[in-house]
Design a protein around this motif. Sequence first.
Motif, PDB file in Angstrom:
ATOM      1  N   THR A 325      13.066 -12.551 -18.063  1.00  0.00           N
ATOM      2  CA  THR A 325      11.914 -13.288 -19.250  1.00  0.00           C
ATOM      3  C   THR A 325      11.190 -12.323 -19.607  1.00  0.00           C
ATOM      4  N   ALA A 326      10.550 -12.498 -20.612  1.00  0.00           N
ATOM      5  CA  ALA A 326       9.686 -11.510 -21.474  1.00  0.00           C
ATOM      6  C   ALA A 326       8.196 -12.244 -21.021  1.00  0.00           C
ATOM      7  N   GLU A 327       7.539 -11.479 -19.938  1.00  0.00           N
ATOM      8  CA  GLU A 327       6.286 -12.143 -19.401  1.00  0.00           C
ATOM      9  C   GLU A 327       5.523 -10.831 -19.105  1.00  0.00           C
ATOM     10  N   ALA A 328       4.324 -11.019 -18.839  1.00  0.00           N
ATOM     11  CA  ALA A 328       3.599  -9.955 -18.225  1.00  0.00           C
ATOM     12  C   ALA A 328       4.339  -9.446 -16.954  1.00  0.00           C
ATOM     13  N   PHE A 329       4.644 -10.567 -16.220  1.00  0.00           N
ATOM     14  CA  PHE A 329       5.428 -10.104 -14.916  1.00  0.00           C
ATOM     15  C   PHE A 329       6.765 -10.818 -14.974  1.00  0.00           C
ATOM     16  N   PRO A 330       7.797 -10.060 -15.608  1.00  0.00           N
ATOM     17  CA  PRO A 330       9.049 -10.714 -15.783  1.00  0.00           C
ATOM     18  C   PRO A 330       9.719 -11.123 -14.273  1.00  0.00           C
ATOM     19  N   ARG A 331      10.353 -12.317 -14.509  1.00  0.00           N
ATOM     20  CA  ARG A 331      11.244 -12.674 -13.448  1.00  0.00           C
ATOM     21  C   ARG A 331      12.722 -13.158 -13.943  1.00  0.00           C
ATOM     22  N   LEU A 332      13.631 -13.379 -12.916  1.00  0.00           N
ATOM     23  CA  LEU A 332      14.834 -13.464 -13.066  1.00  0.00           C
ATOM     24  C   LEU A 332      15.113 -15.378 -13.378  1.00  0.00           C
ATOM     25  N   SER A 333      15.740 -15.701 -14.221  1.00  0.00           N
ATOM     26  CA  SER A 333      16.058 -17.313 -14.221  1.00  0.00           C
ATOM     27  C   SER A 333      17.414 -17.372 -14.850  1.00  0.00           C
ATOM     28  N   LEU A 334      18.238 -18.490 -14.200  1.00  0.00           N
ATOM     29  CA  LEU A 334      19.394 -18.869 -14.780  1.00  0.00           C
ATOM     30  C   LEU A 334      19.250 -19.948 -16.053  1.00  0.00           C
ATOM     31  N   VAL A 335      20.057 -19.530 -17.126  1.00  0.00           N
ATOM     32  CA  VAL A 335      20.032 -20.452 -18.215  1.00  0.00           C
ATOM     33  C   VAL A 335      21.399 -20.649 -18.869  1.00  0.00           C
ATOM     34  N   ARG A 336      21.353 -21.587 -19.704  1.00  0.00           N
ATOM     35  CA  ARG A 336      22.634 -21.740 -20.320  1.00  0.00           C
ATOM     36  C   ARG A 336      22.623 -21.185 -21.763  1.00  0.00           C
ATOM     37  N   GLN A 337      21.611 -21.098 -22.270  1.00  0.00           N
ATOM     38  CA  GLN A 337      21.578 -20.631 -23.687  1.00  0.00           C
ATOM     39  C   GLN A 337      20.875 -19.382 -24.002  1.00  0.00           C
ATOM     40  N   VAL A 338      21.382 -18.484 -24.769  1.00  0.00           N
ATOM     41  CA  VAL A 338      20.793 -17.345 -25.387  1.00  0.00           C
ATOM     42  C   VAL A 338      19.662 -17.689 -26.303  1.00  0.00           C
ATOM     43  N   SER A 376       0.081 -14.440 -14.704  1.00  0.00           N
ATOM     44  CA  SER A 376      -0.785 -13.400 -15.710  1.00  0.00           C
ATOM     45  C   SER A 376      -2.000 -12.839 -14.658  1.00  0.00           C
ATOM     46  N   PRO A 377      -2.398 -11.550 -14.890  1.00  0.00           N
ATOM     47  CA  PRO A 377      -3.498 -11.063 -14.216  1.00  0.00           C
ATOM     48  C   PRO A 377      -4.790 -11.883 -14.084  1.00  0.00           C
ATOM     49  N   ARG A 378      -5.123 -12.893 -14.919  1.00  0.00           N
ATOM     50  CA  ARG A 378      -6.227 -13.669 -14.973  1.00  0.00           C
ATOM     51  C   ARG A 378      -5.945 -15.105 -14.228  1.00  0.00           C
ATOM     52  N   ARG A 379      -4.906 -15.312 -13.781  1.00  0.00           N
ATOM     53  CA  ARG A 379      -4.389 -16.367 -13.027  1.00  0.00           C
ATOM     54  C   ARG A 379      -3.713 -16.168 -11.670  1.00  0.00           C
ATOM     55  N   LEU A 380      -4.489 -15.862 -10.933  1.00  0.00           N
ATOM     56  CA  LEU A 380      -3.903 -15.075  -9.572  1.00  0.00           C
ATOM     57  C   LEU A 380      -3.767 -16.599  -8.615  1.00  0.00           C
ATOM     58  N   ARG A 381      -2.817 -16.200  -7.473  1.00  0.00           N
ATOM     59  CA  ARG A 381      -2.845 -17.215  -6.475  1.00  0.00           C
ATOM     60  C   ARG A 381      -2.345 -16.429  -5.310  1.00  0.00           C
ATOM     61  N   ALA A 394       3.882  -8.231  -4.979  1.00  0.00           N
ATOM     62  CA  ALA A 394       2.738  -9.435  -5.034  1.00  0.00           C
ATOM     63  C   ALA A 394       1.835  -9.428  -6.159  1.00  0.00           C
ATOM     64  N   PRO A 395       2.214  -9.417  -7.389  1.00  0.00           N
ATOM     65  CA  PRO A 395       1.411  -9.399  -8.546  1.00  0.00           C
ATOM     66  C   PRO A 395       0.781 -10.736  -8.747  1.00  0.00           C
ATOM     67  N   CYS A 396       1.211 -11.762  -7.837  1.00  0.00           N
ATOM     68  CA  CYS A 396       0.550 -13.009  -7.876  1.00  0.00           C
ATOM     69  C   CYS A 396      -0.974 -12.957  -7.400  1.00  0.00           C
ATOM     70  N   ASP A 397      -1.433 -12.025  -6.357  1.00  0.00           N
ATOM     71  CA  ASP A 397      -2.711 -12.072  -5.931  1.00  0.00           C
ATOM     72  C   ASP A 397      -3.291 -10.947  -6.345  1.00  0.00           C
ATOM     73  N   GLY A 398      -2.681 -10.194  -7.095  1.00  0.00           N
ATOM     74  CA  GLY A 398      -3.414  -8.994  -7.798  1.00  0.00           C
ATOM     75  C   GLY A 398      -2.826  -7.792  -7.222  1.00  0.00           C
ATOM     76  N   SER A 399      -2.192  -7.527  -5.995  1.00  0.00           N
ATOM     77  CA  SER A 399      -1.815  -6.342  -5.265  1.00  0.00           C
ATOM     78  C   SER A 399      -0.896  -5.492  -6.490  1.00  0.00           C
TER      79      SER A 399
END
Length: 584
Positions: A325-338, A376-381, A394-399
């Motif tokens: 994905t095109a995000e601040a912290f990209p992840r892998l996702s399974l999709v059917r369409q480009v 996002s950097p402003r929404r940590l968990r 662990a970008p989720c907690d700001g590490s």
Amino acid sequence: MTAAEAVGTLPWSTGVQATFDELGTPLRSTTFVVVDLETTGGSPAAGARITEVGAVKVRGGVRVAEFHSLVDPGCEVPPFIAVLTGITSAMLLGAPRIASVLPAFLDWCGRDAVLVAHNAPFDVGFLKAAAQEEGLEWPGFRVVDTARLARALVTRDETPDCRLSSLARFFGASTTPNHRALDDARATVDVLHGILERLGGIGVHSVEELATYSSRVTPAQRRKRHLADRLPSAPGVYVFRDSGGRALYVGTSRDVRSRVRSYFTASEPRRRMREMVRLADRVDAVVCATPLEAEVRELRLIAELQPRYNRRSRQQERLVWLKLTAEAFPRLSLVRQVREDGGTYLGPFRSRASAEQARDALHEAFPLRQCTGALSPRRLRAACALKEMGRCGAPCDGSEGVDAYAVHAAAAREAALGDVRTLVARLEARTARLAAAERFEEAAAVRDRLSAAVRGAARLQRVSALTGCPELVAARPRTGGGWDLAVVRHGRLVGSAAVPPRVPPRPHVEALLATAERVEPGVGPLPACTLEEVERVLAWLEQPGTRLVELEGTWASPAHGAGSQRERLAAVEAARTTSWAGAA
């Protein structure tokens, strides 16, 4: 206009009208050469040789000529063969060798003859072996086996078996077979005529129908063979339709009429195809300039018409892509369409399971986050267990910040689009560690995930190399002379033509370019057509002898791309499988 409506109307299609010659070769005007051999044994591969050739030429039920010759095999005749046939070594002294008998026999047969023999694989096998040994070109005769036909036509109540002697008695042959070549050939002529008489009563009237006859073809199925009568004997696509005009099945052939006729005259082992033939009410055909055009048209019509008896009808809908994905912290996702969303797509994969294996391989090689949802950097968990395992920064907690995480995403992107060496090195190292610890099942699972990822990357890189070219013109030599031309735009076949022998191809290229379909490319690695079409075009382009005529853009694969790694991994796996089989 839909693809179905446009069939046959594109400027690169050529219509062909059927002629009487396309209705098959009538049995009544066919020259049959009924042949029988005597030999020193049962197989030329085991050293057996021909000792006698006997043949009868018949046409329209009349015997027109005979051929007979003893043959010196260059070896002793075994005693049991001499007892069986009456041919002794002494009889063959002074007889001609096969080097002189075979050319005379082939010349006597003529090029248009149909060879007939009882248990034809035996006799024809010896003749072909002799021709090869003497350096003679085998004429490629059509062959009819009276033993095979008899097994389909004659019941056990009529004769206990289908040996030549039994059939000769049943059909009232004028010559009794006695294991001498000419007499056995004469008896086979009477058996052939008895068989043809039976077949004529159920509608078999051509050599093509005779060669493909099977008792498993029902009379109702055979009665539909007229549906092929007006079809052309040319490369193209055919569409079976029911009484309501709905498409049942789409196929392609280098000879449409012959292929369609075989559905009604030859045995069909597939139950679904027998059901399709039962429902068929008419057959439409589209003549194509080249076999490649026919293959592509078939794919497009299947996608357009969704015929119920084509198993590929919904294959395109099952394709799965692996998206970074095109995000601040990209992840892998399974999709059917480009989509045009800035993401990086890997694949496509033909099953969800393969896509999941490739995703797991990338997760093992690169510490990408595996959580879902926006981050996002402003929404940590709070971080998950992958942080403790060292599998995620662990970008989720700001590490891990955006820039540090971008390094991992760039490495995964490079593995998909270009250099796969890092991915391969990391997973092969992990496989080696697991194998050293005797955790062989886990090692095999990692290896399978690596193979899935490399195959997906190789497919993406190979396909993208072609679809990224705005225009490509290629030519391939035709059998017998001339050229097959193809114009490809963004991976889509948009023009095809056949250039006759001894005709300059450049004017045909210019005309084809002027009339070829215009393409407005879409998004992603397949901007203008399906994966199957691109792969068909690539397979054609990659055949030996195909020449690149013109190219707009760059058609190249990455220097350290997945293609070479795929071949290397396949070779390693093949060697490992062989070693395991040897150990077992």
